[in-house]
Scaffold this motif. Structure first.
Motif, mmCIF file in Angstrom:
data_model
loop_
_atom_site.group_PDB
_atom_site.id
_atom_site.type_symbol
_atom_site.label_atom_id
_atom_site.label_comp_id
_atom_site.label_asym_id
_atom_site.label_seq_id
_atom_site.Cartn_x
_atom_site.Cartn_y
_atom_site.Cartn_z
ATOM 1 N N ASP A 10 0.703 -8.999 -10.125
ATOM 2 C CA ASP A 10 1.846 -9.980 -10.301
ATOM 3 C C ASP A 10 3.085 -8.813 -10.520
ATOM 4 O O ASP A 10 3.063 -7.393 -10.581
ATOM 5 N N GLY A 11 4.072 -9.021 -9.605
ATOM 6 C CA GLY A 11 5.207 -8.737 -9.540
ATOM 7 C C GLY A 11 5.183 -6.915 -8.255
ATOM 8 O O GLY A 11 5.982 -6.604 -8.222
ATOM 9 N N LEU A 12 4.284 -6.885 -7.487
ATOM 10 C CA LEU A 12 4.245 -6.787 -6.558
ATOM 11 C C LEU A 12 4.918 -6.658 -4.792
ATOM 12 O O LEU A 12 3.841 -7.990 -4.096
ATOM 13 N N GLY A 13 5.925 -6.419 -4.461
ATOM 14 C CA GLY A 13 6.558 -7.132 -3.199
ATOM 15 C C GLY A 13 6.787 -5.842 -2.626
ATOM 16 O O GLY A 13 6.467 -4.350 -3.014
ATOM 17 N N VAL A 14 7.263 -6.074 -1.158
ATOM 18 C CA VAL A 14 7.518 -4.846 -0.801
ATOM 19 C C VAL A 14 8.304 -4.740 0.704
ATOM 20 O O VAL A 14 8.426 -4.632 1.449
ATOM 21 N N ASN A 29 11.862 -2.965 -3.087
ATOM 22 C CA ASN A 29 11.007 -2.420 -2.443
ATOM 23 C C ASN A 29 10.585 -1.521 -3.547
ATOM 24 O O ASN A 29 9.966 -0.779 -3.814
ATOM 25 N N THR A 30 9.942 -3.043 -4.169
ATOM 26 C CA THR A 30 8.740 -2.274 -5.699
ATOM 27 C C THR A 30 7.529 -1.848 -5.111
ATOM 28 O O THR A 30 7.278 -0.379 -5.307
ATOM 29 N N ASP A 324 3.427 -12.363 -5.869
ATOM 30 C CA ASP A 324 3.925 -13.751 -6.345
ATOM 31 C C ASP A 324 5.442 -13.633 -6.702
ATOM 32 O O ASP A 324 6.469 -14.482 -6.522
ATOM 33 N N HIS A 325 5.841 -12.129 -5.694
ATOM 34 C CA HIS A 325 7.609 -11.637 -5.921
ATOM 35 C C HIS A 325 7.407 -10.303 -5.739
ATOM 36 O O HIS A 325 6.515 -9.456 -6.076
ATOM 37 N N GLY A 326 9.084 -10.188 -6.105
ATOM 38 C CA GLY A 326 8.897 -8.445 -6.458
ATOM 39 C C GLY A 326 8.901 -8.073 -7.643
ATOM 40 O O GLY A 326 9.556 -8.710 -7.997
ATOM 41 N N ASN A 327 8.762 -6.753 -8.583
ATOM 42 C CA ASN A 327 9.314 -6.727 -9.684
ATOM 43 C C ASN A 327 9.643 -4.729 -9.511
ATOM 44 O O ASN A 327 9.096 -4.142 -10.450
ATOM 45 N N GLU A 339 11.835 -10.489 -3.178
ATOM 46 C CA GLU A 339 11.160 -9.540 -1.295
ATOM 47 C C GLU A 339 9.630 -10.334 -0.746
ATOM 48 O O GLU A 339 9.526 -11.738 -2.065
ATOM 49 N N PHE A 340 9.542 -10.156 0.368
ATOM 50 C CA PHE A 340 8.475 -10.424 0.974
ATOM 51 C C PHE A 340 6.608 -9.401 -0.007
ATOM 52 O O PHE A 340 7.156 -8.522 -0.896
ATOM 53 N N VAL A 341 5.658 -10.436 0.049
ATOM 54 C CA VAL A 341 4.485 -10.091 -0.875
ATOM 55 C C VAL A 341 3.747 -9.152 0.456
ATOM 56 O O VAL A 341 3.419 -10.009 1.341
ATOM 57 N N PRO A 342 2.872 -8.714 0.013
ATOM 58 C CA PRO A 342 1.718 -7.971 0.607
ATOM 59 C C PRO A 342 0.526 -9.580 0.736
ATOM 60 O O PRO A 342 0.398 -10.244 0.289
ATOM 61 N N LEU A 343 0.123 -8.944 2.380
ATOM 62 C CA LEU A 343 -1.240 -9.734 2.660
ATOM 63 C C LEU A 343 -2.263 -8.898 3.457
ATOM 64 O O LEU A 343 -2.355 -8.576 3.855
ATOM 65 N N LEU A 344 -3.367 -9.216 2.501
ATOM 66 C CA LEU A 344 -4.549 -8.629 2.309
ATOM 67 C C LEU A 344 -5.817 -9.859 2.469
ATOM 68 O O LEU A 344 -5.996 -10.484 1.335
#
Length: 386
Positions: A10-14, A29-30, A324-327, A339-344
């Protein structure tokens, strides 16, 4: 058929999206800022390819990542948990949920006060920690709930548990959800924010927080999976964001540690299942409180759990990590960031390409899940699995 695990940090943006300035989030840029400020070490995520998504000072890119990597753009208007999780499930918001930068209008506050039989305090955008510091004493004296919002579409109610019992707080939230915050005032979430402590040292009881979400439209990924006979599991607050709809079973959790423990338990038992997990501490405890060091430590804790999670996977399973969004905890405010969010995506062999690039919508996840289970539904996205 195997299992598909979708884990939301939650709240992980890139990094800021192209429209971030429209949300007051230019330059956010979290993960990049947390890496720059703290030197966070994430060796297991690095092997998956986290450092291949964007340059990270403390997380090097992998020469041959174990996961496919990329980042995703949120197409829906907004930057909150509801819009983010909904888009991951194939639901696009054509217009944003209402927000209240000047507080709630009189028709809202008067209706809520009439229903609960007392007035309210605050009625403004505020940090949850600060608002109970400012109004806690008056609340304890009068019994009036502290009602506040944020940059997100939320109606939040904070009460001391010794003044308003927790079940009554939940009842007030239900009233707000069903009788007040409807129609043009249909916010994404009504949230109970209980607190405890004494004057000068009030503290939030985050483990007793409860979200009352707007009812999601159907059909969506979850309802289509159930119709196809696929079991759907929620771990963490996901169940609340979908108004308790679309899940075969759910397990609410109070912390990331409990969330990871519940995930590992579910992984030992499920077959032919979609498991939707939210790890909330990065956002709720650290992002909103601008605690950069705490955010980094929280990521390191998830990283340490990663080998155990990977070990539980069976042949044919797919595991996705995203946000799901940045924080951004280094930003001046305490709200989410656009923000963009990571994808792995693990294993890398399950994907069409190791480098998934920049995806046009979070709904690429929904399309990929549908592809995995061979059900109809593109959700406006494009599958990234073979």
């Amino acid at each position: 058929m195997g299992n598909f695990y979708l884990i939301i940090i939650d709240g992980l943006g890139v990094g800021a999206q192209e429209d971030a300035a429209d949300y007051g989030d230019a330059g956010s840029n979290t993960l990049g800022h947390v890496s720059e400020v703290t030197g966070v070490r994430l060796p297991n995520f690095a092997r998956l390819g986290l450092g291949n998504i964007i340059p990270l000072p403390s997380v090097p890119p992998a020469g041959k990542p174990d996961a496919a990597f990329g980042k995703m753009r949120e197409r829906s208007a907004g930057k909150d948990s509801t819009s983010g999780h909904w888009e991951l499930a194939g639901i696009h918001l054509e217009k944003p949920f209402p927000t209240y930068p000047d507080g709630f209008p009189a028709d809202v506050t008067e209706a809520f006060s009439k229903h609960i039989g007392r007035g309210i305090l605050a009625n403004k955008p505020a940090s949850g920690t600060r608002v109970i510091e400012e109004y806690g004493d008056e609340h304890v004296k009068t019994g009036k709930p502290i009602v506040y919002t944020s940059a997100d579409s939320v109606f939040q109610i904070a009460c001391h548990v010794d003044v308003v019992p927790i079940e009554q707080q939940y009842e007030w939230c239900t009233i707000a959800r069903e009788k007040v915050m409807t129609g043009p005032h249909g916010v994404g979430r009504v949230i109970a924010r209980p607190f405890a402590g004494e004057s000068g040292s009030y503290y939030r009881l985050s483990d007793q927080r409860h979200d009352f979400s707007y009812i999601p439209p159907e059909p969506n990924l979850l309802t289509l999976l159930q119709q196809a006979g696929v079991n759907t599991y929620s771990v963490g607050k996901v169940i609340d964001l979908f108004a308790e709809r679309g899940f075969t079973q759910y397990r609410r959790t109070k912390s990331n540690d409990e969330g990871i423990a519940q995930l590992l338990s579910v992984m030992s038992a499920v077959q032919n299942s979609f498991v939707f997990v939210n790890l909330i501490d990065t956002d709720q405890i650290y992002g909103h409180r601008n605690d950069v060091a705490g955010y980094a430590e929280c990521l390191e804790n998830i990283d340490r759990a990663l080998p155990a999670i990977l070990k539980k996977l069976k042949a044919g399973d797919i595991l996705v990590f995203t946000g799901d969004h940045g924080n951004d905890p280094t930003s001046p405010g305490t709200d989410h960031t656009r923000e963009f969010v990571p994808l792995l995506v693990y294993p890398v062999a399950a994907c069409k390409s190791p480098d998934l690039g920049t995806r046009d919508t979070f709904a690429d996840v929904a399309s990929s899940v549908a592809d995995f289970y061979k059900i109809e539904g593109t959700f406006g996205g494009k599958s990234f699995i073979k």
